[in-house]
Every structure is written in structure tokens, then in C-alpha cells.
Design a protein around this motif. Structure first.
Motif, PDB file in Angstrom:
ATOM      1  N   THR A 153      21.491   5.641  25.184  1.00  0.00           N
ATOM      2  CA  THR A 153      20.044   5.661  24.994  1.00  0.00           C
ATOM      3  C   THR A 153      19.704   6.203  23.609  1.00  0.00           C
ATOM      4  O   THR A 153      20.533   6.779  22.926  1.00  0.00           O
ATOM      5  CB  THR A 153      19.376   6.524  26.076  1.00  0.00           C
ATOM      6  OG1 THR A 153      19.939   7.830  26.040  1.00  0.00           O
ATOM      7  CG2 THR A 153      19.578   5.921  27.459  1.00  0.00           C
ATOM      8  N   GLY A 154      18.445   5.992  23.231  1.00  0.00           N
ATOM      9  CA  GLY A 154      17.987   6.446  21.928  1.00  0.00           C
ATOM     10  C   GLY A 154      17.928   5.306  20.933  1.00  0.00           C
ATOM     11  O   GLY A 154      17.884   4.130  21.300  1.00  0.00           O
ATOM     12  N   TYR A 155      17.934   5.661  19.658  1.00  0.00           N
ATOM     13  CA  TYR A 155      17.891   4.660  18.581  1.00  0.00           C
ATOM     14  C   TYR A 155      19.307   4.225  18.267  1.00  0.00           C
ATOM     15  O   TYR A 155      20.150   5.045  17.879  1.00  0.00           O
ATOM     16  CB  TYR A 155      17.202   5.246  17.349  1.00  0.00           C
ATOM     17  CG  TYR A 155      15.707   5.412  17.552  1.00  0.00           C
ATOM     18  CD1 TYR A 155      14.832   4.365  17.299  1.00  0.00           C
ATOM     19  CD2 TYR A 155      15.181   6.601  18.045  1.00  0.00           C
ATOM     20  CE1 TYR A 155      13.465   4.494  17.514  1.00  0.00           C
ATOM     21  CE2 TYR A 155      13.817   6.748  18.263  1.00  0.00           C
ATOM     22  CZ  TYR A 155      12.963   5.686  17.997  1.00  0.00           C
ATOM     23  OH  TYR A 155      11.611   5.815  18.211  1.00  0.00           O
ATOM     24  N   ARG A 156      19.571   2.932  18.407  1.00  0.00           N
ATOM     25  CA  ARG A 156      20.936   2.424  18.309  1.00  0.00           C
ATOM     26  C   ARG A 156      20.987   1.120  17.517  1.00  0.00           C
ATOM     27  O   ARG A 156      20.034   0.347  17.506  1.00  0.00           O
ATOM     28  CB  ARG A 156      21.509   2.159  19.705  1.00  0.00           C
ATOM     29  CG  ARG A 156      21.476   3.373  20.627  1.00  0.00           C
ATOM     30  CD  ARG A 156      22.445   4.441  20.187  1.00  0.00           C
ATOM     31  NE  ARG A 156      22.281   5.696  20.933  1.00  0.00           N
ATOM     32  CZ  ARG A 156      22.953   6.800  20.660  1.00  0.00           C
ATOM     33  NH1 ARG A 156      23.841   6.810  19.677  1.00  0.00           N
ATOM     34  NH2 ARG A 156      22.745   7.898  21.362  1.00  0.00           N
ATOM     35  N   HIS A 157      22.121   0.886  16.885  1.00  0.00           N
ATOM     36  CA  HIS A 157      22.375  -0.403  16.256  1.00  0.00           C
ATOM     37  C   HIS A 157      23.308  -1.221  17.141  1.00  0.00           C
ATOM     38  O   HIS A 157      24.235  -0.675  17.765  1.00  0.00           O
ATOM     39  CB  HIS A 157      22.982  -0.223  14.863  1.00  0.00           C
ATOM     40  CG  HIS A 157      21.953  -0.006  13.801  1.00  0.00           C
ATOM     41  ND1 HIS A 157      21.479   1.240  13.465  1.00  0.00           N
ATOM     42  CD2 HIS A 157      21.275  -0.883  13.009  1.00  0.00           C
ATOM     43  CE1 HIS A 157      20.573   1.134  12.507  1.00  0.00           C
ATOM     44  NE2 HIS A 157      20.422  -0.145  12.211  1.00  0.00           N
TER      45      HIS A 157
END
Length: 925
Positions: free
Chosen positions: A757-761
Motif C-alpha cells: 500500500t501507499g505510493y508505488r511504482h
């Protein structure tokens, strides 16, 4: 075409007089937008103003032009029927700025569903916490206003000082230093070639032609001759090309100074957004030292926009959970409790009928973690058995060379058992040659231990480490001779017969043939004895746990649709192999999910054929260290549980999850490989697909971003309900909307359980599975518990689940009185636990709303959002947190605003059931 007019950017002086300079303009045919890379850019944009929609509670929307006063003291809008002095809000009266549709007006507005979450924001102001609810024309514009207003709130009258000091910030100093390292002779300029190479080294995904074009545009706008690049030009182009606005807007949300993250800022981001547990300043410093490019930032413990971008694009922030890159599941369960990565006709590298056979098929499959390969063996010349598809025109390879390759690569990618599916069509003489080759080359890797008749289940993968199992026909125990008669399994004959028949619907048309099997080969078969399937009830009564049945795809589909519950129960104890229909002569693949949902362990795939189905197979077995074995969900393993593969609703006993995915942007999309002569420009859009049980299958797509494959901004959010998370997969597909010949750009498939989870590429892969260099999607992922009914994408999380509509775990009656009585007593506590959980989740919904956050927020983010309200105007505490208990409690101090009372009351409703629920679980265990 008329050349574009230069836009103006204002820089503020202390006396309020604004100075202006020309911004770089683009003379290319590509549409360009003003890049935001600093708070100054946001403030300038706000002074210029924007058209925003003002939302009212009566479902009416007003179009107004909003702007920031030049003195940065007031936010104004026009036209308005109000007096000009009333159509404004003093900046100092603003309490907070919320993103998304997170106020009562937005939630109660009749047309809220038509408003994009990413374009909406609210200004909370005044002692009564009134809200000015606004909608921008794009997510970028909303981000500019949110960032600028938060900057003004943070610095107030010191804003000018901060803006001026930020002009010579850490980033500019670092870029200047890089320029000076190239300009060794202190000429004040460098060659265009050196400038382009330097920027490309810093951002490898940028095309050389794009960097050159940007410098040429800049020179043309200044009517400058020559190709030398000055320091100012180098800095300007670097800022223009190497700043990702979406990452800058993210940085300023957590930055205490709006220009970089210090160790505490980074800790807050890692814990609140990325879900990193046990975070401390030492870990933050390690990240800064690893990713911050400037020496100043490393020395001071500051992470600049470039360091933050490096970190977010690194494997540390990929969407795939690194915990699943190693074996992380229980490997001591019976073999039948795992999905097994399996190959069909492994020796083929093209189609099933005329394609060539090659040992590279085995090498490729084994390197990919395949744990079940197929050998179709026939008599060959010179008394050497050969492998090919019988009754077809496929070429042949020598059996001995295949066994040699298997010996070398069997445990290259995984130490867990390898199953050789032996389809034997050889004479007795060449069967003995097969035995000699296998014993000589495989030696003690062969598992020949007889099954223990006292056991009920197969051994575990852990027990069988380093072993090779032979799946084939076996002589009956009462066969006393050196050879005997067994039934034949000939997929090739079935395919050949199918091609000459019109009626292909009946899978049992092929007559049963028999052949002679030598005892030596039979003795190599131990716990994977091939038998013919009859029907489920017969199997439940007479089939031995070491016997394996193979199912034609058509027959397996029939059982999956007509007997889904029986199929799942059958696979709890026995291995089932499903192979593609003989009609797939082009080596196309079946959908493995159709059979995984029934618990079928060995779903044989044509590894040589890329596409959606192989994407699912590769993605699925990427979990658990890519060891080729994936533990099935408990509901598909436990004898007392019941699961129907075709369920179209939630699964009793399994807590559904809501998956929230925001597709933010893309980076460096290549042109589709098979595209025609369209040039290098693409018009990308993204599909998000969910694959799993029927109740979970869904897809959503973004809008198309025209003529921008380098850095398209999507900013679109989707929501999916996942009823059986352990069997679900998420697939991201990037396509070209204006294609000639081929639309596929890239894809990535990941099991739901492996999502971070969170901001990911999301690193994109080609059609054949290779990683596309520098091509990725930037996304935000959140997973919450389901609360409420209806279709998730319409009703979402705002719907509370009442007690009457709750789904309680049901217990299966075994008709064994003593067992049924025990489980009957467990039903009331299970219902109580369900009520506790649902009540707490309903309270969490209310708490998030009162904190001004969306449903995807976690409790830490809620505390961060609401904590500024805990201090009064004179910095006296209005609310005190008591940290002496396991979970913090809130205590009011004196007279507080009504909205704060609601927050504290709702928080109590969250924390009390949570503490009680944990105590109950401990007591029950």
C-alpha cells in the motif's frame, strides 16, 4: 499556426511590486503545460487565478474565478452577488485545506458522484469550521491550490521571506555544482552535447531528442545563436524536464518547509502513507544517504525533490511486497494443498501440430520456476526414445538429452519437488532404455519411496525438497510379471482425432487404449500414479491419495460449472492436472483462474505462448519466492470448510476487502512493438483488471491522455470489492488509443496478497514478459475492510452495514454428532466477534469523515489531520491524549468547539470496541 504567446510568471518583492520574466515556451507540435516545481510556482499560479466550481449543499454549482490577492492576505472570487469584501476569505482565518470530497456539503450533494475525487478540495475557515467546497478542472490545478494555500497557512506573514530564500535552494545549488563540474575551464557555458548527456545520466528515461529539443526551444525563444548552454539555461531545462509535479505535490504534503523532507518528515511519510512499521530517524537517514544526490542534503539529513523521486522510483517503492520475493508460506502442508506452476508439452516452442521441439523449452520453463513439465515419449531410431507430440508433424528431440537438461536445471529456480509428467508410448525395449537414462542421469534425485498406506495425504514440498517425482502409469500390486497391461493416455491422438471431427463438445469420445508397461519403469512411479477419473463420489470412496487424475480442459470446465463444491473438496486430498483442449493447436492458453478457483493444483500452460493467460500464470507464481508452489486459501484446504468455486457474492467466513487504486501518472511509455508507421507519439490509457472468483472479476479504465507517452498524468481513482483476496490478482495494462496494427504498450500482473500500500511504482513488462526499461506507472494503493452493501464503485464506503444485513460465518454440518455439537457452541461467539468488528468499522467510517479524510485513510493519518485542532488560539490544549493505555484515549479540556466534541466522542466509539475485541480474542484463544 499562430505561435504560442509567452506566459508570465511573477516574483514578489517586499514592497508588493511584482516583477515579471518570460517563461520558456514550446515551439514543438506537442502540447505543453506549465511545470510546477516549487511553492513559488504555486503562489504565482494562484495570483494569476483559476476558474473553479463552487459547490453548495442545494446541489447547485457556481462557476467562479478564484485568485489570490497580490499581498497574499486574501482569497477572492468573482463574479459574485456579494459585496466584494464579502466574496473573500482571509488567509489567516483558514484552519485547514482538505483534498477530495470530504466535507458534509460534498457528501450530501446530490451530484457528488459526478465530481472527481482528485479535482475536489475544501477550504475550512472561521471559528465555526465553515467550508468553501471547490472543484478544479483538473487534478493538477487542485494540487496547485491545495499546495499554495497550505504554504500560506504554514508561513503566514513570513511567506515572502520563504519564497525569496527558496530561489537559491539546495536543488539549485546541486544542479549548479554539476554544471561547474562539466565547465572545468570556467567558461560559463558548456556544449549542448555535454548538457544533454548530463541530464540524461540523471534521468535515463528521458529521450536524447527530447532534451535537445528543449534546449533548442529555449534558445529560439531568446533569439540566441549557437549551441552553447549557460548555467541558467541548464538549470531551467533541468527543472523543466526532471521535475515530476505529482511527486512535488506529494513532497509538500509532508514537508515542514515545503522544499525538502527532513528525517522527521520522512518518518511521517513512511509510517502514515507507506505503512512501514517500527520506523525511526536512523532508517530515515539511511534512505536519505542512499537516494539524495546532493552532498548538502546528505550532510544535513534532507531529502530534496530529486532524492524523493529517486526513492519513489527505486525497487524499495515498487508495488510488489519484497517479503514475497522469498519463500514466505508454510511449505509443510500436503502437496495437494498447493497450486503448482505447470507446463504443457514443454518441449514445444511453437504450435501443437507443426511446431518444432527443442530442449530450450525445458530450460525456459525450469528457469521460470515451473515445477511440472511434460515428456511425451515415443520409440525412436537406434533404440533411443524420442520426445514429440504423437500423430502430428512436430519435430523430435532425444529423450536422453531432455533428461540431461532436466538434471542440470531441475532446481535452478526452486529447491522444491519437480514433477515429470511422463506420457509413455514406447515399446518395452525402449521403456527399459528410458529407465536406464533416468536412473543414470537423475540418480538419487528420483523419489521412489512407496506411499504409506496408513497416511491420508501426500508428503509436503518441504519433505520432498530436491526430489523429482514421476507422474505416469503404474502396474497394479497383484502384477507378478516383469510387465503388465495399463490404459494409455494419449493427448496427441485425441488432438489428431479432434481435427478430423466436427463434434468436439463431448470430451469422452476417444476410445480407451491399452499398452504394455515394464515393471522397471512402473517402479519409478511412487506418489503420482496416473489413474482415470470416473466421478466424484467414486473417487471419494476408492481413490488413493497418491493417485493423480488428468482432466481435459473441456471436462474440467464441465465439472467446475456443474459440481463446483465437489471439485473443491476432491482437490483437498488428491492432485488434479488440467491440460489444454486438443483443439488449441495454435498453443493458445486456457484461463488458469477457471481451474484454480476449483482448487486444481496442476494447470498445464503453454509457456511458449505469451498473452493474458500467461501473464496471470507468471504473476500468480511470482509470490512465495517464485518457488513454483503457492499455498491455497484455507477455505480450499480445510476438511470442515465448504466453498463453491462459482460464488457470485461474498464468501462466508472470509472478510471482504476494498481495494482503492489511484492511477496517478505514467513514465516513458514505448511505442507498441507491432505498431505501424505512426511515429513515436502514443495516446495511452490504462486498464485495471481484477481476476479471481466470479464475484471479484472486474475492470476499470482511465481516460486517454493524447500525444504524451513520456509523462502522462491520469489522476483517476478506482474501487474494487475483493471477496476472496487470497485468490485475486490485479493486472495493470497500458494501451495505445490511436494505434496502427498493435495497441499493447505494457502490463504488470500481481497477486492481491503481494500488493504494497501507499505510493508505488509499477514496473511495466512487454508482451513476452521482459521488463520495459524505465517504463512504469505511478499509483496509490489502499486496502480497507468492506463496510456497506451495493456496488462498490457507486456506493462506496459511505454506507454503513446495519446488523440485519450482516453476513455471519456459517458452519458446515458433518453429520458427526460429537463434532457438530462442538462447533454448534462456537456459533454465538463468532457472531459476537462479527458484531464487534462491524461496529468498530462503522465507527471508523464516521471518525475518518469528521477528520476530513477519505475512506482510504488510516488511523495514523486521521490523528495527523486532526491534531492541529487540539490547540486553542493561545496554544492551550483543548484535547489531551492519554498514552497510558494500550490504545490512546482523548480527554477534553474545558469548553471546546462542537465539532471537536464529535471527533472525541466518535474516537471513543473506535477505541473502546477495539480494545474489547482484542481482549475477547485473547480470552477465546
Amino acid at each position: 499556426h499562430e505561435p504560442p504567446r509567452p506566459t508570465k510568471i511573477f516574483f514578489f518583492c517586499r514592497d508588493g511590486i511584482s516583477l515579471e520574466r518570460k517563461k520558456t515556451v514550446s515551439f514543438s507540435s506537442m502540447p505543453t503545460e506549465k511545470k510546477i516545481s516549487s511553492a513559488s510556482d504555486c503562489i504565482n499560479s494562484m495570483v494569476e487565478g483559476s476558474e473553479l466550481k463552487k459547490v453548495r449543499s442545494n446541489s447547485r454549482i457556481y462557476h467562479r474565478y478564484f485568485l489570490l490577492d497580490a499581498d497574499m492576505q486574501s482569497l477572492r472570487w468573482e463574479p459574485s452577488k456579494k459585496d466584494s469584501e464579502k466574496a473573500k476569505i482571509d488567509i489567516k482565518s483558514i484552519k485547514e485545506v482538505r483534498t477530495g470530497k470530504n466535507t458534509d456539503i460534498f457528501r450530501s450533494n446530490g451530484i457528488s458522484d459526478q465530481i472527481s475525487e482528485d479535482c475536489a478540495f475544501s477550504v475550512i475557515y472561521g471559528e465555526n469550521y465553515e467550508s468553501l467546497d471547490l472543484v478544479a478542472n483538473s487534478a493538477d490545478v487542485a494540487n496547485i491550490w491545495v499546495t499554495g494555500l497550505r504554504y500560506l497557512i504554514s508561513y503566514g506573514k513570513h511567506t515572502l521571506d520563504m519564497l525569496e530564500s527558496s530561489q537559491d535552494n539546495m536543488r539549485t545549488s546541486w544542479v549548479s555544482q554539476m554544471f561547474s563540474e562539466i565547465d572545468v575551464d570556467n567558461l560559463g557555458h558548456i556544449t549542448l552535447c555535454n548538457a544533454v548527456q548530463c541530464i540524461r545520466n540523471l534521468n535515463p528515461g528521458l529521450k536524447t531528442s527530447k532534451i535537445e529539443l528543449k534546449f533548442k526551444e529555449l534558445h529560439k525563444s531568446k533569439d540566441k545563436a549557437g549551441t552553447e548552454v549557460t548555467k541558467e539555461e541548464f538549470i531551467e531545462v533541468f527543472h523543466e524536464l526532471c521535475t515530476r509535479p505529482e511527486i512535488y505535490f506529494l513532497l509538500v504534503q509532508f514537508s515542514s518547509n515545503k522544499e525538502f523532507l527532513d528525517t522527521k518528515d520522512l518518518m511521517m511519510f513512511l509510517e502514515a502513507e507507506q505503512g512501514v512499521a517500527h520506523i525511526n530517524e536512523e532508517i530515515s537517514l539511511e534512505i536519505i544517504h542512499k537516494y539524495e544526490p546532493s552532498k548538502e542534503g546528505q550532510e544535513k539529513g534532507w531529502l530534496s525533490i530529486d532524492g524523493f523521486t529517486n526513492y519513489l522510483m527505486s525497487p524499495d517503492c515498487y508495488i510488489f511486497d519484497p517479503e514475497h520475493k522469498k519463500v514466505c508460506q508454510d511449505m509443510k502442508q500436503p502437496l495437494s494443498h498447493y497450486f503448482i506452476n505447470s507446463s504443457h508439452n514443454t518441449y514445444l516452442i511453437e504450435d501443437q501440430f507443426r511446431g518444432p521441439s527443442d530442449i530450450t523449452g525445458y530450460i525456459r520453463a525450469l528457469k521460470m520456476g515451473c515445477r511440472s513439465v511434460e515428456l511425451d515419449v515415443w520409440d525412436g531410431p537406434d533404440n533411443e526414445p524420442v520426445i514429440y507430440t504423437g500423430h502430428t508433424m512436430t519435430s523430435q528431440i532425444v529423450f536422453r538429452s531432455v533428461i540431461d537438461i532436466i538434471n542440470k536445471y531441475a532446481f535452478f529456480a526452486s529447491e522444491y519437488p519437480l514433477i515429470l509428467c511422463l506420457e509413455n508410448h514406447c515399446s518395452i525395449k525402449q521403456q527399459k532404455v528410458m529407465v536406464q537414462h533416468m536412473k543414470k542421469l537423475l540418480g538419487d534425485k528420483l523419489y521412489t519411496t512407496s506411499p504409506n498406506v496408513e497416511e491420508s495425504y501426500l508428503p509436503s514440498p518441504d519433505v520432498l525438497k530436491g526430489k523429482i517425482l514421476i507422474k505416469a502409469k503404474k502396474l497394479s500390486l497383484n502384477c507378478s510379471g516383469v510387465e503388465g497391461d495399463v490404459t494409455d493416455e494419449d493427448e496427441g491422438a485425441e488432438m489428431s482425432q479432434r481435427m478430423g471431427k466436427e463434434n468436439v463438445e463431448q470430451p469422452n469420445n476417444v476410445p480407451v487404449k491399452r499398452f504394455q508397461l515394464c515393471k522397471e519403469l512402473s517402479e519409478l512411479v511412487s506418489i503420482c500414479k496416473s489413474v482415470q477419473f470416473k466421478e466424484f463420489q467414486v473417487s471419494f470412496q476408492v481413490q488413493k491419495y497418491w493417485e493423480v487424475c488428468s482432466f481435459n480442459e473441456v471436462l474440467a470446465s464441465k465439472y467446475a460449472n456443474e459440481n463446483p463444491g465437489d471439485f473443491v473438496n476432491y482437490n483437498k486430498r488428491f492432485l488434479a492436472r488440467v491440460f489444454p483442449s486438443p483443439m488449441r493447436i495454435d498453443s493458445s492458453n486456457m484461463n488458469p483462474q477457471d481451474f484454480w478457483k476449483c482448487g486444481c493444483q496442476i494447470v498445464a500452460m503453454n509457456f511458449q505462448t505469451p498473452g493474458l493467460m500467461m501473464d496471470l500464470n507468471i504473476g500468480w507464481f511470482r509470490q512465495n519466492g517464485n518457488c513454483g508452489y503457492v499455498l491455497r486459501p484455507a477455505i480450499m484446504r480445510e476438511e470442515v470448510s465448504f466453498f463453491s468455486a462459482n460464488t457470485k457474492d461474498s464468501v462466508p467466513g472470509v472478510s471482504p476487502q476494498l481495494l482503492h487504486i489511484k492511477i496517478i501518472s505514467g513514465q516513458n511509455f514505448p511505442k507498441p512493438k507491432g505498431s505501424g508507421a505512426k511515429g513515436d507519439v502514443v495516446d495511452p490509457y490504462v486498464y485495471v483488471e481484477i481476476h479471481g472468483i466470479p464475484a471479484d472479476c472486474a475492470e476499470q479504465r482511465t481516460k486517454t491522455v493524447h500525444q504524451n507517452g513520456d509523462a502522462p498524468i491520469f489522476d483517476e481513482s478506482f474501487e474494487f470489492q475483493i471477496n476472496l483476496p487470497e485468490l485475486a490478482m490485479v493486472r495493470f495494462v497500458v494501451l495505445d488509443d490511436d494505434y496502427i496494427g498493435d495497441e499493447f504498450i505494457g502490463q504488470y500482473t500481481i497477486p492481491f496478497e503481494c500488493l504494497q500500500t501507499g505510493y508505488r511504482h509499477v514496473p511495466l513488462q512487454s508482451l513476452t514478459g521482459e521488463v520495459l526499461a524505465h517504463a512504469s506507472l505511478f499509483v496509490h494503493v489502499a486496502i480497507t475492510n468492506r463496510r456497506g452493501g451495493g456496488k462498490p464503485h457507486k456506493r462506496g464506503l459511505s454506507v454503513r452495514k446495519g446488523k440485519k444485513s450482516r453476513e455471519y460465518a456459517s458452519l458446515r454440518t458433518l453429520w458427526i454428532k460429537t463434532v457438530d455439537e462442538v462447533f454448534k457452541n462456537a456459533q454465538p461467539p463468532i457472531r459476537d466477534a462479527t458484531d464487534l468488528r462491524e461496529n468498530m468499522q462503522n465507527a471508523v467510517v464516521s471518525f475518518k469523515e469528521l477528520c476530513g479524510l477519505s475512506s482510504v485513510a488510516n488511523l495514523m493519518q486521521c490523528m495527523l489531520a486532526v491534531s492541529p485542532r487540539f490547540l486553542g488560539p493561545d496554544n492551550t490544549p483543548l484535547v489531551v491524549l492519554n498514552l497510558s493505555e494500550q490504545y490512546p484515549t482523548m480527554e477534553l479540556q474545558g469548553i471546546v468547539p462542537e465539532v471537536l466534541k464529535k471527533i472525541v466522542t466518535t474516537y471513543d466509539m473506535v477505541s473502546c470496541p477495539l480494545s474489547f475485541y482484542i481482549a475477547w480474542v485473547r480470552e477465546m484463544s
